[in-house]
Structure formats: structure tokens, C-alpha cells
Design an enzyme around this catalytic site. Structure first.
Site, mmCIF file in Angstrom:
data_model
loop_
_atom_site.group_PDB
_atom_site.id
_atom_site.type_symbol
_atom_site.label_atom_id
_atom_site.label_comp_id
_atom_site.label_asym_id
_atom_site.label_seq_id
_atom_site.Cartn_x
_atom_site.Cartn_y
_atom_site.Cartn_z
ATOM 1 C CG ASP A 38 -2.018 -1.026 1.120
ATOM 2 O OD1 ASP A 38 -2.774 -0.956 0.141
ATOM 3 O OD2 ASP A 38 -2.111 -1.911 1.997
ATOM 4 C CG HIS A 69 -3.846 -0.262 -3.456
ATOM 5 N ND1 HIS A 69 -4.645 -0.445 -2.336
ATOM 6 C CD2 HIS A 69 -4.516 0.630 -4.236
ATOM 7 C CE1 HIS A 69 -5.724 0.313 -2.438
ATOM 8 N NE2 HIS A 69 -5.665 0.979 -3.580
ATOM 9 C CG MET A 71 -4.654 3.955 -1.917
ATOM 10 S SD MET A 71 -4.788 3.066 -0.361
ATOM 11 C CE MET A 71 -3.300 2.082 -0.447
ATOM 12 C CG PHE A 146 -6.315 4.990 8.227
ATOM 13 C CD1 PHE A 146 -5.135 5.395 8.846
ATOM 14 C CD2 PHE A 146 -7.129 5.958 7.643
ATOM 15 C CE1 PHE A 146 -4.778 6.734 8.891
ATOM 16 C CE2 PHE A 146 -6.791 7.302 7.686
ATOM 17 C CZ PHE A 146 -5.606 7.695 8.312
ATOM 18 N N GLY A 147 -5.568 0.590 7.587
ATOM 19 C CA GLY A 147 -5.900 -0.814 7.780
ATOM 20 C C GLY A 147 -6.845 -0.953 8.967
ATOM 21 N N GLY A 148 -7.382 -2.150 9.132
ATOM 22 C CA GLY A 148 -8.172 -2.453 10.315
ATOM 23 C C GLY A 148 -9.576 -1.872 10.331
ATOM 24 C CG ASP A 179 -7.220 -3.370 -0.320
ATOM 25 O OD1 ASP A 179 -7.105 -3.760 0.857
ATOM 26 O OD2 ASP A 179 -6.445 -2.547 -0.858
ATOM 27 N N GLY A 180 -9.864 -4.421 1.939
ATOM 28 C CA GLY A 180 -10.391 -3.702 3.097
ATOM 29 C C GLY A 180 -11.353 -4.546 3.895
ATOM 30 N N GLY A 181 -10.966 -4.864 5.137
ATOM 31 C CA GLY A 181 -11.854 -5.603 6.030
ATOM 32 C C GLY A 181 -12.054 -7.062 5.675
ATOM 33 N N GLY A 201 -5.012 -7.494 5.384
ATOM 34 C CA GLY A 201 -3.933 -6.899 6.165
ATOM 35 C C GLY A 201 -3.990 -7.350 7.606
HETATM 36 C C1 DX5 Z 1 -6.534 0.428 2.845
HETATM 37 C C2 DX5 Z 1 -5.527 -0.444 2.163
HETATM 38 C C3 DX5 Z 1 -5.689 -1.902 2.449
HETATM 39 C C4 DX5 Z 1 -5.547 -2.255 3.885
HETATM 40 C C5 DX5 Z 1 -6.158 -3.569 4.171
HETATM 41 O O1 DX5 Z 1 -6.391 1.727 2.410
HETATM 42 O O2 DX5 Z 1 -5.583 -0.285 0.771
HETATM 43 O O3 DX5 Z 1 -4.813 -2.690 1.662
HETATM 44 O O4 DX5 Z 1 -4.245 -2.300 4.300
HETATM 45 O O5 DX5 Z 1 -6.079 -3.766 5.529
HETATM 46 P P1 DX5 Z 1 -7.222 -4.545 6.319
HETATM 47 O O6 DX5 Z 1 -7.233 -5.923 5.774
HETATM 48 O O7 DX5 Z 1 -6.776 -4.465 7.729
HETATM 49 O O8 DX5 Z 1 -8.513 -3.808 6.065
HETATM 50 ZN ZN ZN Z 2 -4.523 -1.809 -0.504
#
Ligand code: DX5
Ligand code: ZN
Length: 226
Positions: A38, A69, A71, A146-148, A179-181, A201
């Protein structure tokens, strides 16, 4: 009838220990399909992760193919640079790109596969016409940054639309990534909707055994495909 899907798992190191990345990457190198990297610029999203040089270093130490990825606010210039540095695939955001067709061509001519990403508020129809020119469509299932965060179930409608279009065009090699959650609790619904590439993640890196979690997620997704 369309061919049964195969699940690919791409752990994101966003929630791994940045001070010991080499070891963190090794934990999943034997089981994961890609390493999801990321890249955040504190502009397109309110968070910063790695710049191009740091990303290039991670690509060097990773035994896994890197799925970058981006961003970032200026993918038209930077995305081809990530391809040049050796990313297996480079995914840019539709919302940030100025000239999507040129950017697709530039990533490809620099040697990487092309991913196109959309944020939760962007409709699938905005990118539907690019499907035959790309290798992967990424439908974000959280707001990037953000992750999580919690999985946004309302994004599954877009996954269903995208799968139906991919199948109707017989684009069997185009990956549909979410991607995400993504976790043990959400991966089956994403797979049933038609996703076949899953970024995870925190589910992977907060688990005591990240390699096992990757295998478990893959099994759950494969079992959920009809
Ligand atoms: C969010 C990122 C994701 C994130 C996924 O902006 O693009 O790749 O790290 O993390 P989790 O799996 O914790 O949602
Ligand atoms: Zn990502």
C-alpha cells in the site's frame, strides 16, 4: 456456464511491523500469492506509507511478486515508475488519474500488469469500459487510507456487477480484487459475489500464525465459489 474461480490471497503489510519488514514478508512468502504493498502519499489519502525508493527496496527483499496499490494523487507520473522498479502489478485509482488509457499503456510498457481501483463512492459503471484493457479491477471495500477498518458490505453489489461483466466478456484472466476488512468473517461473501483476489492486512498480521491464516482464507474463498 462460467469456469469455477480460483482464489488468490495478497497479504497487505500495512499492519505489519515496519521495522522488521524482511521477516514480516518471510512469514507469508511460502503461502501467499502476492505481497500487497500500500503506497499512500498523505494527499490522495490522509496517511503516508512508503515512497518510491522505499517501495523499490521492499520489492528487492520480497520473494513474493509485489502488487503495488497506489493511493496517490499523481499516478500518471508515478505509476509507471513503480512498474520500472519491478512491481508485478501496479494498481492506480480511477479517481486520481488524468488520462486513464495512456496510464494503462505506460504501466504495461514498463513491464507490469495493470490494476484499476475504485473507492466506495465510485460506481462500477465509471470503469466498466476499461475491463478489456486491464489485468485487475480493485473494488475497495473500505475507504482507502487505513488498515483495520470494517468491511463495507454495500460494495458487494459492485463486485456482482463487475463479475457479471467480466464473465460476459469472457475475460477469464482479469482478476477481481477486493481490499479492506477481509477476514474469516467476510471473505466468503466477497467470494460468493465474484471476487477472486483478496487483500488481507490485519486479519493476516494480527494472527499468531500469518501463514496459516493465508491458507485458511484461501480455503474459505475456494469453498465459497459455486
Ligand atoms: C486500505 C488499504 C488496504 C488495507 C487492508 O487503504 O488499501 O490494503 O491495508 O487492511 P485490512 O485488511 O486491515 O482492512
Ligand atoms: Zn490496498
Amino acid at each position: 456456464m462460467s469456469k469455477k474461480l480460483t482464489a488468490y490471497i495478497a497479504p497487505s503489510i500495512l499492519n505489519a511491523n515496519f521495522d522488521d519488514l524482511e521477516n514480516e514478508i518471510k512469514k507469508v512468502s511460502g503461502t501467499a500469492d502476492f505481497l500487497h504493498l500500500d503506497i499512500m502519499d498523505n494527499n490522495f489519502v490522509p496517511n503516508f506509507t512508503f515512497d518510491l525508493d522505499q517501495a523499490a527496496h521492499i520489492m528487492k527483499i520480497s520473494a513474493l511478486k509485489v502488487d503495488a496499490h497506489l493511493m496517490i494523487a499523481e499516478p500518471d507520473y508515478f505509476a509507471p515508475r513503480y512498474a520500472e522498479k519491478g512491481a508485478h502489478s501496479v494498481t492506480f485509482h480511477f479517481e486520481a488519474a488524468k488520462d486513464v488509457p495512456s496510464l494503462i499503456a505506460n504501466i504495461r510498457s514498463n513491464g507490469a500488469k495493470v490494476g484499476l481501483a475504485i473507492k466506495p463512492k465510485t460506481p462500477f459503471l465509471d470503469v466498466a469500459d476499461y475491463l478489456s484493457d486491464i489485468d485487475m479491477l480493485l473494488i475497495m471495500t473500505v475507504e482507502p487510507g487505513f488498515g483495520g477498518q470494517s468491511f463495507m458490505e454495500d460494495q458487494l453489489e459492485k463486485v456482482i456487477q463487475a463479475r457479471s461483466k467480466i464473465n460476459s466478456l469472457s475475460l477469464v484472466d482479469v482478476l477481481l480484487q477486493v481490499d479492506g476488512g477481509i477476514s474469516e468473517n467476510t471473505i466468503e461473501m466477497a467470494a460468493k459475489a465474484g471476487a477472486n483476489c483478496f487483500v488481507a492486512g490485519s486479519a493476516v498480521y494480527r494472527d499468531a500464525n500469518p501463514a496459516n491464516m493465508v491458507a485458511k482464507l484461501r480455503d474459505l474463498a475456494n469453498a465459497a465459489f459455486i
